[in-house]
Enzyme design. Structure first.
Site, PDB file in Angstrom:
ATOM      1  CB  SER A  11      15.265   8.366 -20.030  1.00 59.24           C
ATOM      2  OG  SER A  11      16.060   9.056 -19.107  1.00 59.24           O
TER       3      SER A  11
ATOM      4  NE  ARG B 238       9.738   7.192 -15.847  1.00 59.63           N
ATOM      5  CZ  ARG B 238       9.837   7.415 -14.524  1.00 59.63           C
ATOM      6  NH1 ARG B 238       8.835   7.142 -13.710  1.00 59.63           N
ATOM      7  NH2 ARG B 238      10.923   7.949 -14.017  1.00 59.63           N
TER       8      ARG B 238
ATOM      9  CD  GLU C  53      10.885   6.674 -19.554  1.00 58.89           C
ATOM     10  OE1 GLU C  53      11.857   6.102 -19.013  1.00 58.89           O
ATOM     11  OE2 GLU C  53      10.515   7.814 -19.227  1.00 58.89           O
TER      12      GLU C  53
HETATM   13  C1  LIG Z   1      14.243  16.805 -21.799  1.00 59.69           C
HETATM   14  C2  LIG Z   1      13.273  15.764 -21.295  1.00 59.69           C
HETATM   15  C3  LIG Z   1      13.406  15.298 -19.994  1.00 59.69           C
HETATM   16  C4  LIG Z   1      12.517  14.333 -19.495  1.00 59.69           C
HETATM   17  N1  LIG Z   1      12.664  13.914 -18.206  1.00 59.69           N
HETATM   18  C5  LIG Z   1      11.784  13.018 -17.701  1.00 59.69           C
HETATM   19  C6  LIG Z   1      11.903  12.585 -16.343  1.00 59.69           C
HETATM   20  O1  LIG Z   1      12.759  13.004 -15.573  1.00 59.69           O
HETATM   21  N2  LIG Z   1      11.001  11.672 -15.891  1.00 59.69           N
HETATM   22  C7  LIG Z   1      10.015  11.172 -16.688  1.00 59.69           C
HETATM   23  O2  LIG Z   1       9.206  10.363 -16.202  1.00 59.69           O
HETATM   24  N3  LIG Z   1       9.891  11.567 -17.977  1.00 59.69           N
HETATM   25  C8  LIG Z   1      10.744  12.473 -18.496  1.00 59.69           C
HETATM   26  N4  LIG Z   1      10.630  12.874 -19.799  1.00 59.69           N
HETATM   27  C9  LIG Z   1       9.597  12.246 -20.660  1.00 59.69           C
HETATM   28  C10 LIG Z   1       8.261  13.002 -20.694  1.00 59.69           C
HETATM   29  O3  LIG Z   1       8.433  14.355 -20.386  1.00 59.69           O
HETATM   30  C11 LIG Z   1       7.242  12.375 -19.729  1.00 59.69           C
HETATM   31  O4  LIG Z   1       6.987  11.036 -20.069  1.00 59.69           O
HETATM   32  C12 LIG Z   1       5.927  13.162 -19.742  1.00 59.69           C
HETATM   33  O5  LIG Z   1       5.169  12.802 -18.605  1.00 59.69           O
HETATM   34  C13 LIG Z   1       5.094  12.935 -20.997  1.00 59.69           C
HETATM   35  O6  LIG Z   1       4.006  13.841 -20.970  1.00 59.69           O
HETATM   36  P1  LIG Z   1       3.420  14.424 -22.330  1.00 59.69           P
HETATM   37  O7  LIG Z   1       2.224  15.238 -21.983  1.00 59.69           O
HETATM   38  O8  LIG Z   1       4.456  15.104 -23.106  1.00 59.69           O
HETATM   39  O9  LIG Z   1       2.954  13.075 -23.016  1.00 59.69           O
HETATM   40  P2  LIG Z   1       3.128  12.642 -24.556  1.00 59.69           P
HETATM   41  O10 LIG Z   1       4.560  12.577 -24.890  1.00 59.69           O
HETATM   42  O11 LIG Z   1       2.259  13.475 -25.408  1.00 59.69           O
HETATM   43  O12 LIG Z   1       2.529  11.166 -24.490  1.00 59.69           O
HETATM   44  C14 LIG Z   1       3.181  10.158 -23.735  1.00 59.69           C
HETATM   45  C15 LIG Z   1       2.184   9.015 -23.515  1.00 59.69           C
HETATM   46  O13 LIG Z   1       1.104   9.491 -22.713  1.00 59.69           O
HETATM   47  C16 LIG Z   1      -0.128   9.349 -23.434  1.00 59.69           C
HETATM   48  N5  LIG Z   1      -0.950  10.539 -23.110  1.00 59.69           N
HETATM   49  C17 LIG Z   1      -0.618  11.842 -23.237  1.00 59.69           C
HETATM   50  N6  LIG Z   1      -1.627  12.615 -22.797  1.00 59.69           N
HETATM   51  C18 LIG Z   1      -2.614  11.770 -22.405  1.00 59.69           C
HETATM   52  C19 LIG Z   1      -3.918  11.944 -21.869  1.00 59.69           C
HETATM   53  N7  LIG Z   1      -4.455  13.147 -21.630  1.00 59.69           N
HETATM   54  N8  LIG Z   1      -4.648  10.840 -21.592  1.00 59.69           N
HETATM   55  C20 LIG Z   1      -4.164   9.585 -21.818  1.00 59.69           C
HETATM   56  N9  LIG Z   1      -2.937   9.350 -22.335  1.00 59.69           N
HETATM   57  C21 LIG Z   1      -2.181  10.447 -22.615  1.00 59.69           C
HETATM   58  C22 LIG Z   1       0.236   9.243 -24.909  1.00 59.69           C
HETATM   59  O14 LIG Z   1      -0.740   8.511 -25.614  1.00 59.69           O
HETATM   60  C23 LIG Z   1       1.568   8.495 -24.819  1.00 59.69           C
HETATM   61  O15 LIG Z   1       1.348   7.118 -24.656  1.00 59.69           O
HETATM   62  C24 LIG Z   1      11.487  13.834 -20.322  1.00 59.69           C
HETATM   63  C25 LIG Z   1      11.361  14.316 -21.636  1.00 59.69           C
HETATM   64  C26 LIG Z   1      12.244  15.276 -22.113  1.00 59.69           C
HETATM   65  C27 LIG Z   1      12.065  15.792 -23.522  1.00 59.69           C
END
Ligand SMILES: Cc1cc2nc3c(=O)[nH]c(=O)nc-3n(C[C@H](O)[C@H](O)[C@H](O)COP(=O)(O)OP(=O)(O)OC[C@H]3O[C@@H](n4cnc5c(N)ncnc54)[C@H](O)[C@@H]3O)c2cc1C
Length: 290
Positions: free
Chosen positions: A212, A162, A282
């Site tokens: 998580s 992560r 996380e």
């Molecule tokens: C129901 C549910 C299930 C999930 N299951 C998993 C799983 O199985 N495995 C897992 O790893 N995660 C899981 N997650 C967490 C999440 O979906 C992941 O971490 C996902 O990759 C985050 O992407 P996001 O675009 O929503 O990022 P955000 O939530 O918008 O941001 C997360 C981080 O990434 C950074 N970020 C976002 N976009 C960019 C960009 N373009 N450039 C640089 N930094 C950026 C942000 O600054 C922040 O630090 C889950 C979440 C939910 C709600």
């Protein structure tokens, strides 16, 4: 690109909580990102990047700077025909996974059901069921604080569990992924379906969450520890530790971000005092003073 003022971040996070961003830039193109960074620099503002908002907890007081939103950034998938997909940061990860499966490209199918954007997934090195972004990522292209653009190869990114060391304070614009073609699209779509069913069975997907909340401590599982400490169902305000999966904290009933934050702190404290293990969140915090 228009930079908006006082935008509610509730609508941009999967938790559906949090206050306003003082400034908000919805970036569609890399030029927009450049303009947003210049705006922050010219106005002496701090900035935070968000993607799909599925791993974020935004303070109820909001964020007193510029939010650079990449949810709609570079929404393209280019199929090079050489087992490589080039993809913009704003592509929904689930759409990329489905596209790959449909085109007999294997390596991402187990990540079906992870919400959020591809940019966010690169930053988080998202993963599930023994597949992580780092397993398929070939290169990642990002904008630096000064507006310059860099492309790094996988080994240069410093991927870990992560985390992606080289992407700290960077804005991911696009990435290239290298797949195998050892499975038919039918096989990949079947795996994807099974994964989605497993998630539905094991995870509380009926209420807003960030997935998580805590990272997996070495040699253990956060959910198991939380459950052992008797915290399943424990609630503060509208936030509750899921009874289905103890590593999920749900916005059960109009929770505020403070409810969720306080519950996270409570869980950390209890698990530490009962097991000696310090859980590390996380979920990423925005607008909290720590
Ligand atoms: C129901 C549910 C299930 C999930 N299951 C998993 C799983 O199985 N495995 C897992 O790893 N995660 C899981 N997650 C967490 C999440 O979906 C992941 O971490 C996902 O990759 C985050 O992407 P996001 O675009 O929503 O990022 P955000 O939530 O918008 O941001 C997360 C981080 O990434 C950074 N970020 C976002 N976009 C960019 C960009 N373009 N450039 C640089 N930094 C950026 C942000 O600054 C922040 O630090 C889950 C979440 C939910 C709600």
């Amino acid at each position: 690109m228009v930079i908006n003022k006082n935008v509610s971040l509730k609508d941009y996070t999967s938790y559906k909580t949090g206050g306003n961003a003082l400034y908000f830039a919805d970036c569609i193109s890399s030029d927009d990102v450049y303009y947003a960074l210049k705006f922050a620099c010219d106005n002496n503002l701090s900035y935070e990047v968000i993607g799909g908002g599925s791993n974020l907890l935004v303070s109820d007081d909001g964020y007193n700077g510029l939010i650079v939103c990449t949810k709609n950034l570079n929404r393209y998938i280019i199929n090079t025909g050489k087992n490589i997909l080039k993809c913009g940061a704003g592509i929904v990860l689930a759409d990329l996974v489905l596209y790959a499966c449909n085109h007999s490209l294997s390596g991402m199918e187990a990540m079906a059901g992870i919400p959020g954007s591809t940019g966010g997934a690169c930053k988080m090195n998202a993963g599930a069921f023994n597949q992580e972004i780092k397993d398929t990522l070939l290169t990642v292209t990002f904008m630096n604080k000064d507006g310059s653009i860099t492309t790094l190869e996988n080994q240069e990114v410093g991927f870990g569990y992560r985390k992606s060391e080289a992407l700290k304070d960077k804005i991911v614009l696009s990435a290239e992924f290298l797949y195998k073609n050892d499975k038919t699209s039918e096989e990949l779509l079947n795996i994807r379906k099974e994964i989605l069913e497993k998630r539905k069975e094991k995870q509380p997907l009926h209420k807003p969450s960030c997935g998580s909340v805590f990272k997996r401590p070495e040699g253990n599982y956060a959910g198991t520890l939380i459950e052992k400490c008797g915290l399943k169902g424990y609630s503060i305000g509208g936030a509750v530790v899921s009874t289905k999966h103890a590593n999920f904290i749900l916005n059960e009933n109009n929770a505020t971000s403070s409810d969720i934050y306080n519950l996270i702190q409570h869980v950390i404290k209890e698990v530490k005092s009962q097991t000696g293990i310090t859980l590390e969140p996380e979920v990423r915090l925005i607008g909290f003073n720590n």
